[in-house]
Design an enzyme around this catalytic site. Structure first.
Site, mmCIF file in Angstrom:
data_model
loop_
_atom_site.group_PDB
_atom_site.id
_atom_site.type_symbol
_atom_site.label_atom_id
_atom_site.label_comp_id
_atom_site.label_asym_id
_atom_site.label_seq_id
_atom_site.Cartn_x
_atom_site.Cartn_y
_atom_site.Cartn_z
ATOM 1 N N CYS A 69 0.790 -1.232 0.000
ATOM 2 C CA CYS A 69 0.000 0.000 0.000
ATOM 3 C C CYS A 69 0.829 1.292 0.000
ATOM 4 O O CYS A 69 0.539 2.190 -0.798
ATOM 5 C CB CYS A 69 -1.018 0.016 1.129
ATOM 6 S SG CYS A 69 -1.048 -1.412 2.164
ATOM 7 N N ARG A 115 7.898 -10.031 5.972
ATOM 8 C CA ARG A 115 7.590 -9.589 7.336
ATOM 9 C C ARG A 115 8.419 -10.418 8.302
ATOM 10 O O ARG A 115 8.602 -11.610 8.102
ATOM 11 C CB ARG A 115 6.096 -9.785 7.638
ATOM 12 C CG ARG A 115 5.249 -8.856 6.818
ATOM 13 C CD ARG A 115 3.770 -8.939 7.168
ATOM 14 N NE ARG A 115 3.017 -8.205 6.150
ATOM 15 C CZ ARG A 115 1.699 -8.243 6.024
ATOM 16 N NH1 ARG A 115 0.983 -8.960 6.847
ATOM 17 N NH2 ARG A 115 1.093 -7.554 5.070
ATOM 18 N N GLN A 170 1.056 -11.483 -2.463
ATOM 19 C CA GLN A 170 -0.403 -11.412 -2.349
ATOM 20 C C GLN A 170 -1.029 -11.086 -3.695
ATOM 21 O O GLN A 170 -0.387 -10.450 -4.524
ATOM 22 C CB GLN A 170 -0.813 -10.304 -1.378
ATOM 23 C CG GLN A 170 -0.440 -10.562 0.057
ATOM 24 C CD GLN A 170 -0.872 -9.419 0.961
ATOM 25 O OE1 GLN A 170 -0.814 -8.266 0.562
ATOM 26 N NE2 GLN A 170 -1.281 -9.736 2.166
ATOM 27 N N ASP A 211 -2.702 -8.738 -4.381
ATOM 28 C CA ASP A 211 -2.992 -7.498 -3.682
ATOM 29 C C ASP A 211 -3.339 -6.407 -4.685
ATOM 30 O O ASP A 211 -2.752 -6.332 -5.757
ATOM 31 C CB ASP A 211 -1.695 -7.117 -2.944
ATOM 32 C CG ASP A 211 -1.882 -6.005 -1.946
ATOM 33 O OD1 ASP A 211 -3.045 -5.738 -1.581
ATOM 34 O OD2 ASP A 211 -0.871 -5.424 -1.529
ATOM 35 N N HIS A 260 -4.893 -2.057 -4.737
ATOM 36 C CA HIS A 260 -5.457 -0.893 -4.063
ATOM 37 C C HIS A 260 -6.252 -0.094 -5.067
ATOM 38 O O HIS A 260 -5.794 0.123 -6.189
ATOM 39 C CB HIS A 260 -4.342 -0.062 -3.430
ATOM 40 C CG HIS A 260 -3.620 -0.841 -2.377
ATOM 41 N ND1 HIS A 260 -2.468 -1.527 -2.627
ATOM 42 C CD2 HIS A 260 -3.963 -1.104 -1.090
ATOM 43 C CE1 HIS A 260 -2.100 -2.175 -1.531
ATOM 44 N NE2 HIS A 260 -2.982 -1.939 -0.584
ATOM 45 N N LYS A 288 -13.536 -3.263 7.671
ATOM 46 C CA LYS A 288 -13.186 -4.241 6.639
ATOM 47 C C LYS A 288 -14.184 -5.374 6.580
ATOM 48 O O LYS A 288 -14.906 -5.637 7.551
ATOM 49 C CB LYS A 288 -11.787 -4.785 6.865
ATOM 50 C CG LYS A 288 -11.635 -5.674 8.068
ATOM 51 C CD LYS A 288 -10.222 -6.249 8.141
ATOM 52 C CE LYS A 288 -10.052 -6.991 9.456
ATOM 53 N NZ LYS A 288 -8.711 -7.410 9.738
ATOM 54 N N HIS A 323 -8.197 -1.306 0.153
ATOM 55 C CA HIS A 323 -7.233 -2.409 0.064
ATOM 56 C C HIS A 323 -8.052 -3.659 -0.193
ATOM 57 O O HIS A 323 -9.044 -3.872 0.501
ATOM 58 C CB HIS A 323 -6.515 -2.668 1.394
ATOM 59 C CG HIS A 323 -5.860 -1.482 2.015
ATOM 60 N ND1 HIS A 323 -4.494 -1.392 2.124
ATOM 61 C CD2 HIS A 323 -6.375 -0.372 2.586
ATOM 62 C CE1 HIS A 323 -4.200 -0.261 2.754
ATOM 63 N NE2 HIS A 323 -5.312 0.379 3.033
HETATM 64 ZN ZN LIG Z 1 -2.977 -2.553 1.327
#
Ligand SMILES: [Zn+2]
Ligand SMILES: [Zn+2]
Length: 588
Positions: free
Chosen positions: A278, A307, A325, A327, A329, A409, A455
């Site tokens: 992000c 991480r 991910q 992922d 945005h 979320k 997200h």
């Molecule tokens: Zn994010």
């Protein structure tokens, strides 16, 4: 320490907690009978049962567990009342004078008095929460012994931890054991190696090695998501892996998440490896010039994230340090917002259907105690997510206070083939990052506006998804995901050339095919392909060669008879392109 409500009138959860807790006492009682010199430490109720830590003169054997369990049953049979009271510390020190672990616990208690409980001859230091008698324990069994350091500190003595399972009824205990056995059989760490997909190695803790077949699966999932991205108007980007600490300070990760990141010095400045995309995406947005006509901007990225998960919590593929991910945005105007949420739900629904995951359980996680932004904005966002869920046909439950600090979320929880629940998709409204990054777009009114930000991920971490999916399917992937989709098995050496021709014909249609040229017997080759979860086995001999055909077996070993090669290709291409779910029984 309110034990007044009769045991059988307590809520089921409380009863079970007390049964598990009391069983730990009864276990310690049995240990002291067997080893009068034993030192006992702590014994809490835990998920699925209880444990107790002991310092014993010798290691326990499986036979000991049987004997201990028998002694526990005697205590149950005697139906002894469990009685407790608060006693002064000095008195407790006298009672437990030969029990160094208890003495240490007493020293650690702030109050002047400590909880003291006993049943029969057994006495323990305890906060309470028991059954009324030892006869109310429910269905239990001793499960295993493991080493455990006193107080979890490796500088302390290593104790023996005896685990027990406990459920209200024999049926529930039995059901748990069956499910656990099945889970062990499906364990993705084991299947990952057996199916030659991936493995983890202490040379790189929490960072999987994908084998060639695992890499095929990984990329097949990414290719699939990319196809959806094209359809839903996402743009894929590749942003840096390493960012200056400046970025993490703006995003707030530096202040809140730094201990979970890999940070280091380079060129005399502090750098951090990205734990999520992000902030990079926000920086990307900030570096461009956008007007309302460019929105919604849907930025997707599959690059690796890192991480710093502590070594103690790492677990196979489901808890890793290095992952990727699906992922993305989404930056949009307030007017576009609802539609974006709706499109995400639609997309998720397709993914779950294609992967054979069934209907998810949906949770709407709302404003937590610590939050940024204004309450009316939170309320509006929560309402909007709820309405979008309803209009997408999802029933959902509210998880009060479980939202992220920057916005509410929605979580999708999927139940796997053996009943375990996994959180996969999430969509989160971000009420913080667009502001902290100072993101702006030019609106229809010619003024600058802050975009809305979402997200979202459907599979979540690919590593975790692959781990879960291997266990869900027991390795029987649908054809479109199977790393090897067919194995051609020549009956004799003289059929090897033809087997290769068959492979070429299938490969021309993009099918992933191998030839088993080993010298093993036919039965062994078929068995091996089955164990490798290969969806199709194509056996070729004289007759098949003559007819440009193959004798087909499916992944369960069922004989589908001889088919011309062109027909096999049609069938497989159809199954692949329609993303049919594996229909055979999950047992190999
Ligand atoms: Zn994010
Ligand atoms: Zn207790």
């Amino acid at each position: 320490m309110s034990d007044e409500t009769p045991f059988d009138q307590l809520p089921a959860e409380e009863r079970l907690f007390r049964q598990r807790h009391s069983a730990a006492h009864v276990l310690a009682e049995a240990i002291l009978e067997m080893f009068p010199e034993a030192k006992y430490a702590i014994g809490p109720p835990v998920e699925n049962g209880f444990y107790y830590d002991f310092d014993l003169p010798r290691p326990l054997t499986p036979d000991d567990l049987g004997a201990l369990e028998a002694r526990m049953r005697v205590s149950v049979e005697r139906n002894l009342p469990i009685r407790g009271e608060q006693i002064p510390k000095a008195q407790a020190r006298e009672i437990f004078k030969d029990q160094p672990y208890k003495l240490e616990l007493i020293d650690g208690i702030q109050d002047e008095t400590v909880g003291y409980f006993r049943h029969g001859e057994f006495q323990d230091l305890c906060r309470g929460g028991h059954t009324e008698t030892t006869g109310q324990l429910g269905a239990f069994t001793l499960d295993r012994v493991a080493g455990a350091y006193w107080r979890g500190d490796e500088k302390n003595a290593m104790l023996q931890r005896v685990y027990g399972l406990l459920f209200p009824t024999d049926e529930e205990l039995e059901a748990f054991k069956v499910t656990r056995e099945e889970a062990e059989r499906r364990d993705h760490r084991r299947l990952g190696r057996e199916l030659d997909l991936f493995h983890l190695d202490s040379i790189a803790p929490g960072s999987p090695f994908y084998h060639p077949k695992g890499a095929i699966l990984y990329h097949a999932l990414i290719d699939y998501m990319r196809e959806l991205y094209r359809e839903y108007g996402y743009d894929e980007v590749i942003t840096p892996q390493l960012f200056s600490a400046d970025l993490w300070k703006i995003s707030g990760h530096y202040q809140n998440f730094r201990d979970d990141m890999f940070m280091f010095e380079a060129d005399e400045s502090e750098m951090g490896i990205k734990p999520m995309n992000c902030p990079g995406h926000c920086w990307f947005f900030k570096s461009g010039h956008y007007s309302y006509r460019d929105l919604p901007l849907r930025l997707a990225e599959f690059t690796r994230l890192h991480r710093f998960e502590r070594s103690g919590v790492l677990h196979g593929m489901t808890r890793v340090r290095s992952f990727s991910q699906d992922d993305a945005h989404i930056y949009c105007t307030p007017e576009q917002f609802e539609r974006e949420v709706h499109l995400f739900f639609e997309m998720s629904r397709r993914v779950y259907a294609d992967l054979g995951l069934g209907e998810p359980r949906v949770k709407l996680a709302t404003r937590p105690e610590k939050f940024v932004g204004e309450i009316p904005a939170w309320d509006a966002s929560e309402k909007l997510l709820g309405e979008a869920l309803t209009s997408a046909g999802y029933e959902y439950e509210i998880a009060p206070g479980e939202g992220a600090f920057y916005g509410p979320k929605v979580e999708f929880h999927v139940r796997d083939a053996i009943g375990r629940s996994w959180q996969l998709s999430t969509i989160q409204i971000d009420q913080a990052m667009p502001t902290s990054f100072g993101l702006q777009y030019v609106g229809a009114d010619g003024e600058d506006h802050t975009p809305m930000m979402l997200h979202r991920a459907i599979l979540g971490s690919l590593e975790r998804f692959i781990g879960v999916y291997v266990e869900h399917t027991a390795g029987h992937f649908p054809l479109w995901l199977a790393p090897v989709q067919a194995v051609v098995v020549p009956i004799a050496d003289r059929h090897v050339d033809y087997a290769h021709r068959v492979r070429s014909m299938l490969r021309e249609k993009g099918l992933r095919v191998e030839v088993d040229e080993s010298n093993e017997r036919m039965g062994a080759k078929i068995r091996r392909a089955q164990l490798q979860r290969v969806p199709y086995m194509l056996v070729v001999g004289d007759r098949e060669e003559e007819a440009e055909a193959a004798a087909v077996r499916d992944g369960t070993g069922a004989d589908l008879g001889a088919m011309p090669v062109f027909q096999i290709i049609d069938r497989m291409v159809d199954e692949r392109d329609s993303r049919a779910i594996y229909a055979g029984k999950p047992e190999a």
